[in-house]
Design a protein around this motif. Structure first.
Motif, short mmCIF file in Angstrom:
data_model
loop_
_atom_site.label_atom_id
_atom_site.label_comp_id
_atom_site.label_asym_id
_atom_site.label_seq_id
_atom_site.Cartn_x
_atom_site.Cartn_y
_atom_site.Cartn_z
N ARG A 129 0.84 -1.21 0.00
CA ARG A 129 0.00 0.00 0.00
C ARG A 129 0.88 1.27 0.00
O ARG A 129 0.58 2.24 -0.69
CB ARG A 129 -0.96 0.02 1.19
N GLN A 130 1.99 1.20 0.76
CA GLN A 130 2.89 2.36 0.78
C GLN A 130 3.43 2.67 -0.61
O GLN A 130 3.61 3.81 -0.99
CB GLN A 130 4.07 2.10 1.73
N ARG A 131 3.67 1.60 -1.39
CA ARG A 131 4.22 1.79 -2.74
C ARG A 131 3.12 1.90 -3.80
O ARG A 131 3.39 2.17 -4.96
CB ARG A 131 5.13 0.60 -3.10
N ASN A 132 1.89 1.64 -3.38
CA ASN A 132 0.73 1.65 -4.29
C ASN A 132 0.93 0.72 -5.48
O ASN A 132 0.56 1.04 -6.60
CB ASN A 132 0.40 3.08 -4.76
N GLU A 133 1.52 -0.45 -5.20
CA GLU A 133 1.59 -1.48 -6.25
C GLU A 133 1.84 -2.83 -5.62
O GLU A 133 2.32 -2.92 -4.49
CB GLU A 133 2.69 -1.16 -7.28
N GLY A 134 1.49 -3.87 -6.36
CA GLY A 134 1.72 -5.23 -5.88
C GLY A 134 0.58 -6.15 -6.28
O GLY A 134 -0.45 -5.71 -6.81
N HIS A 135 0.80 -7.43 -6.05
CA HIS A 135 -0.21 -8.44 -6.41
C HIS A 135 -0.17 -9.54 -5.36
O HIS A 135 0.90 -10.10 -5.09
CB HIS A 135 0.11 -9.00 -7.80
N ILE A 136 -1.30 -9.82 -4.77
CA ILE A 136 -1.40 -10.90 -3.78
C ILE A 136 -2.19 -12.04 -4.42
O ILE A 136 -3.32 -11.83 -4.88
CB ILE A 136 -2.13 -10.40 -2.51
N ILE A 137 -1.57 -13.21 -4.48
CA ILE A 137 -2.23 -14.36 -5.12
C ILE A 137 -2.37 -15.47 -4.06
O ILE A 137 -1.37 -15.97 -3.55
CB ILE A 137 -1.42 -14.86 -6.33
N ASN A 138 -3.61 -15.80 -3.73
CA ASN A 138 -3.87 -16.81 -2.71
C ASN A 138 -4.24 -18.13 -3.35
O ASN A 138 -5.10 -18.17 -4.25
CB ASN A 138 -5.03 -16.36 -1.82
N ILE A 139 -3.62 -19.21 -2.90
CA ILE A 139 -4.00 -20.52 -3.42
C ILE A 139 -5.17 -21.03 -2.58
O ILE A 139 -5.02 -21.37 -1.41
CB ILE A 139 -2.82 -21.53 -3.41
N GLY A 140 -6.33 -21.00 -3.21
CA GLY A 140 -7.55 -21.52 -2.58
C GLY A 140 -7.73 -22.97 -3.00
O GLY A 140 -6.77 -23.74 -3.01
N SER A 141 -8.93 -23.31 -3.41
CA SER A 141 -9.22 -24.70 -3.82
C SER A 141 -10.66 -24.78 -4.31
O SER A 141 -11.49 -23.94 -3.95
CB SER A 141 -9.04 -25.62 -2.62
#
Ligand code: NDP
Ligand code: 8X3
Length: 255
Positions: A129-141
């Motif tokens: 959030r501080q950098r205002n960029e990124g991607h979070i990828i969660n392995i669900g199912s």
């Protein structure tokens, strides 16, 4: 187009299965990969292999995602901003009916699949959030979309991953941070051996007379999701073997 080149990608649970294949695929595509897990020998072996084969920069951190302070320490020690967090570490432990469930199994699943994923997400997303960029990828199912008998707690944890993914996406509305879930069906990894507490024969039955997904099949979907243009956010993907049609409906070839 390769948008992953030179990105820093943190993968939890990279010592086996989907996480390991994801680390290999991202490193082959010139990402810098941060691999984590509890088995140090496997981390060392993978680090050596990837550094030698791909020339990618590989960092490794050996810790248990159930240890919140270890999660904090890992994220604080990484000398580069994390561009992509892949929350993959997870397990099923046991397949008992609700009235016979083992509390130790339940704690393992809840503490790893939900609380471990939350700890990593909390520490990394703050910096994103501080950098205002990124991607979070969660392995669900698929078990996060449907429940099945014997899966009350595992399915519960994966339903939680789905809810956490959706809510995190909402929390980060207005930022450039992307949030995604990947929801596979049957994947032939160490998953079933872990679920059945080391019983290899029982584990083999899960994939018998059926061609399951491989870790690399799932890694390719993760890569595709991560490699979209920055304005495209894939929220979830369900990936099944062709002969699996729901969590419980599976066609097996005759013997
Ligand atoms: P594996 O058992 O092959 O891999 C699991 C990975 O998670 C290992 O690297 C393991 O590393 C790591 N891990 C487990 N517990 C912890 C912990 N407490 N702290 C840190 N790392 C941990 O299984 P998969 O590759 O199949 O599983 C990966 C993810 O995919 C899991 O979230 C699983 O729920 C999900 N999934 C799997 C499916 C399948 O059919 N296989 C289908 C749908 C989803 P180590 O032991 O070294 O710590
Ligand atoms: C693992 C797949 O079908 O065993 O998430 O729940 S399943």
């Amino acid at each position: 187009m390769n948008r992953i080149k030179n990105k820093w990608v943190l993968i939890t649970g990279a010592t086996s299965g989907i996480g390991r294949d994801t680390a290999i695929l991202f490193a082959r595509n010139q990402a810098n990969v941060i691999i984590t897990g509890r088995r140090e020998n496997r981390l060392n072996e993978l680090k050596q292999k990837l550094s030698g084969e791909t020339g990618a920069r590989i960092l490794s951190y050996c810790f248990d995602v159930r240890d919140r302070e270890a999660c904090r320490k890992c994220v604080e020690s990484i000398p580069h901003p994390v561009d992509i967090l892949i929350n993959n570490a997870g397990l099923a432990s046991g397949k008992d009916p609700i009235d016979q469930g083992d509390f130790e199994d339940w704690d393992k699943m809840i503490d790893t699949n939900i609380k471990g994923l939350l700890s990593m997400t909390r520490f990394v997303s703050e910096k994103m959030r501080q950098r205002n960029e990124g991607h979070i990828i969660n392995i669900g199912s698929i078990a996060g979309h449907e429940a099945y008998s014997g899966g009350s707690v595992y399915c519960g944890t994966k339903h939680a991953v789905k809810a956490i993914t959706q809510a995190a996406k909402m929390d980060l509305t207005g930022t450039n941070i992307r949030v995604s879930a990947i929801s596979p069906g049957l994947v032939d990894t160490e998953f079933s051996e872990v679920r059945f507490h080391g019983d290899k024969d029982q584990a083999k039955e899960v994939y018998k007379n059926l061609e399951p997904l491989t870790g690399m099949d799932v890694a390719e979907i993760i890569f595709f999701v991560a490699n979209r243009p920055s304005h495209v956010n894939i929220l979830d993907t369900i990936i099944l073997p062709v002969h699996q049609s729901s969590a419980t409906l599976v066609h097996r070839d005759e013997e």
